[in-house]
Design an enzyme around this catalytic site. Sequence first.
Site, mmCIF file in Angstrom:
data_model
loop_
_atom_site.group_PDB
_atom_site.id
_atom_site.type_symbol
_atom_site.label_atom_id
_atom_site.label_comp_id
_atom_site.label_asym_id
_atom_site.label_seq_id
_atom_site.Cartn_x
_atom_site.Cartn_y
_atom_site.Cartn_z
ATOM 1 N N HIS A 118 -3.694 -40.834 -45.021
ATOM 2 C CA HIS A 118 -3.481 -41.682 -46.198
ATOM 3 C C HIS A 118 -2.734 -42.923 -45.700
ATOM 4 O O HIS A 118 -1.959 -42.836 -44.747
ATOM 5 C CB HIS A 118 -2.613 -40.887 -47.180
ATOM 6 C CG HIS A 118 -2.415 -41.530 -48.514
ATOM 7 N ND1 HIS A 118 -1.504 -42.540 -48.711
ATOM 8 C CD2 HIS A 118 -2.984 -41.294 -49.717
ATOM 9 C CE1 HIS A 118 -1.522 -42.904 -49.976
ATOM 10 N NE2 HIS A 118 -2.411 -42.160 -50.621
ATOM 11 N N ASP A 195 2.720 -35.199 -43.232
ATOM 12 C CA ASP A 195 2.574 -35.659 -44.612
ATOM 13 C C ASP A 195 2.074 -34.467 -45.431
ATOM 14 O O ASP A 195 0.902 -34.098 -45.347
ATOM 15 C CB ASP A 195 1.571 -36.814 -44.625
ATOM 16 C CG ASP A 195 1.136 -37.205 -46.027
ATOM 17 O OD1 ASP A 195 1.535 -36.535 -47.001
ATOM 18 O OD2 ASP A 195 0.384 -38.192 -46.143
ATOM 19 N N GLN A 198 -0.471 -33.253 -49.879
ATOM 20 C CA GLN A 198 -1.557 -32.394 -50.381
ATOM 21 C C GLN A 198 -1.425 -30.962 -49.868
ATOM 22 O O GLN A 198 -2.293 -30.133 -50.133
ATOM 23 C CB GLN A 198 -2.927 -32.955 -49.971
ATOM 24 C CG GLN A 198 -3.198 -34.368 -50.453
ATOM 25 C CD GLN A 198 -3.358 -34.456 -51.965
ATOM 26 O OE1 GLN A 198 -3.555 -33.458 -52.655
ATOM 27 N NE2 GLN A 198 -3.275 -35.665 -52.493
ATOM 28 N N LYS A 221 2.647 -34.446 -57.567
ATOM 29 C CA LYS A 221 1.391 -33.762 -57.222
ATOM 30 C C LYS A 221 1.552 -32.247 -57.311
ATOM 31 O O LYS A 221 0.604 -31.503 -57.114
ATOM 32 C CB LYS A 221 0.948 -34.153 -55.819
ATOM 33 C CG LYS A 221 0.535 -35.620 -55.713
ATOM 34 C CD LYS A 221 0.043 -35.931 -54.329
ATOM 35 C CE LYS A 221 -0.007 -37.419 -54.054
ATOM 36 N NZ LYS A 221 -1.143 -38.095 -54.687
ATOM 37 N N CYS A 360 -7.055 -44.516 -50.771
ATOM 38 C CA CYS A 360 -5.976 -44.986 -49.872
ATOM 39 C C CYS A 360 -6.160 -44.418 -48.469
ATOM 40 O O CYS A 360 -5.187 -44.027 -47.815
ATOM 41 C CB CYS A 360 -4.596 -44.624 -50.412
ATOM 42 S SG CYS A 360 -4.213 -45.439 -51.941
HETATM 43 N N1 PMP Z 1 -0.251 -38.772 -48.521
HETATM 44 C C1 PMP Z 1 -1.279 -38.149 -49.102
HETATM 45 C C2 PMP Z 1 -2.122 -37.212 -48.284
HETATM 46 C C3 PMP Z 1 -1.549 -38.372 -50.456
HETATM 47 O O1 PMP Z 1 -2.580 -37.750 -51.036
HETATM 48 C C4 PMP Z 1 -0.725 -39.256 -51.186
HETATM 49 C C5 PMP Z 1 -0.995 -39.548 -52.646
HETATM 50 N N2 PMP Z 1 -2.302 -39.900 -52.930
HETATM 51 C C6 PMP Z 1 0.345 -39.858 -50.536
HETATM 52 C C7 PMP Z 1 0.555 -39.594 -49.201
HETATM 53 C C8 PMP Z 1 1.268 -40.790 -51.235
HETATM 54 O O2 PMP Z 1 1.975 -40.107 -52.213
HETATM 55 P P1 PMP Z 1 2.870 -40.899 -53.270
HETATM 56 O O3 PMP Z 1 1.968 -41.940 -53.881
HETATM 57 O O4 PMP Z 1 3.266 -39.851 -54.247
HETATM 58 O O5 PMP Z 1 4.001 -41.490 -52.548
#
Ligand code: PMP
Length: 404
Positions: A118, A195, A198, A221, A360
């Site tokens: 991401h 990270d 997920q 999430k 993203c």
């Molecule tokens: N890493 C991953 C794998 C994600 O799916 C996301 C959210 N789409 C993020 C980072 C970023 O999370 P946040 O927007 O809650 O900071």
Amino acid sequence: MSAIVPRSDFSLLSANPALVYLDSAATAQKPRAVLDAMNDFYETDYANPHRGAYALSARATERYARAREAVARFFGVRDEACVIFTRGTTDSLNVVAAAWGRANIGAGDEVIVTGAEHHANFVPWQQIAIERGAIFTICPLTADGRADVEVLAALVSEKTKVIAFNHVSNVLGAINPVAEIAAIARSVGALSVCDGAQGAPHMAVSFDALDVDIYAASAHKMLGPMGTGVLIGRREILDAMPPYQTGGDMIAFVGDEQTTWNVLPHRLEAGTPNVAGAVGLAAACDYLTAIGMDAVAAHERALVKVAHERVSAIEGVRVHGPSAAERSGVLSFTVADIHPHDLATLLDERSICIRAGHHCAQPLMRRLGVTATARASFYVYNDENDVEQLVEALKSAKRLFAVA
Ligand code: PMP
């Protein structure tokens, strides 16, 4: 296959019985237990923690401390001072890249990320590498979207300072071998940064057992509130990390020339903390623990298996990523001749919420050879009927586009 929690636990879902919510990878709906816990804090124990000599402030401090204990328990962290509350995964990863990175990465060093990150776990590392004059290396992926650990093991050297990788891909649902990657990092003395945005919502996570140096996650999430997340780290790493921001309770003493810092966890939490957010996340952790994270993972796997079979059987549909047995509850797909955005709009007419776009993860889109995908993601409140509706809506969209 029914949902594993009552839909009535979720006010928004019970108020909208026709809604098919398949976008939990973007953000999850909130059970009443989470909203009640946050409200209860505001209604009964609300004050600025840490700084008051009065009983109400002490109660707010206590709520904050208890929230940290609950979150530490959920993430399998023995030393709760190693759980730092942040604004979310993006914030956590940026803190590490900026604070740890600036202190530990130099010219000619190497920073490795995977091609499936991401942007939140890609761009901060890319930028700190540029700033420090370090080499930025992208680890290739296996055909199903995991980090290729054989290549990674051959890539690393004593120049490697960081390996940043996802626990689970938000696009493919592919699950990385976290402990294996952490061991490769350790073999060359590099920092392993996982990270977990997920991962944590969907499977049992034990920070101590995963053996990574840093783990990041977002409350929103995992049934908790937006604006809250965690940065979990090994104590010696967090202790040695320079403060990212200064001010508030992270201070021990401010002299005219120099300032000293408070101990963990306060040292990395500048300013008035988001206590309600922490309380909400703790309630979400307790709610998930009551279901059982193995049950959560099994439920999602069963749903995604059916979805994988049914969706990939539709002519012209390409499902990206691993087999159903090897993925968490995320299904990304493209449908020949229909742009993912058009697909999402058509599904919305049937009250089906899916996400469309690059998620993203533009570097991953390039590696998949697409500019966008449609993504359905499943959680505890989804059932087989949701899958059915998705499949029917996709078939109908295909008919519509065939006629047009
Ligand atoms: N890493 C991953 C794998 C994600 O799916 C996301 C959210 N789409 C993020 C980072 C970023 O999370 P946040 O927007 O809650 O900071």
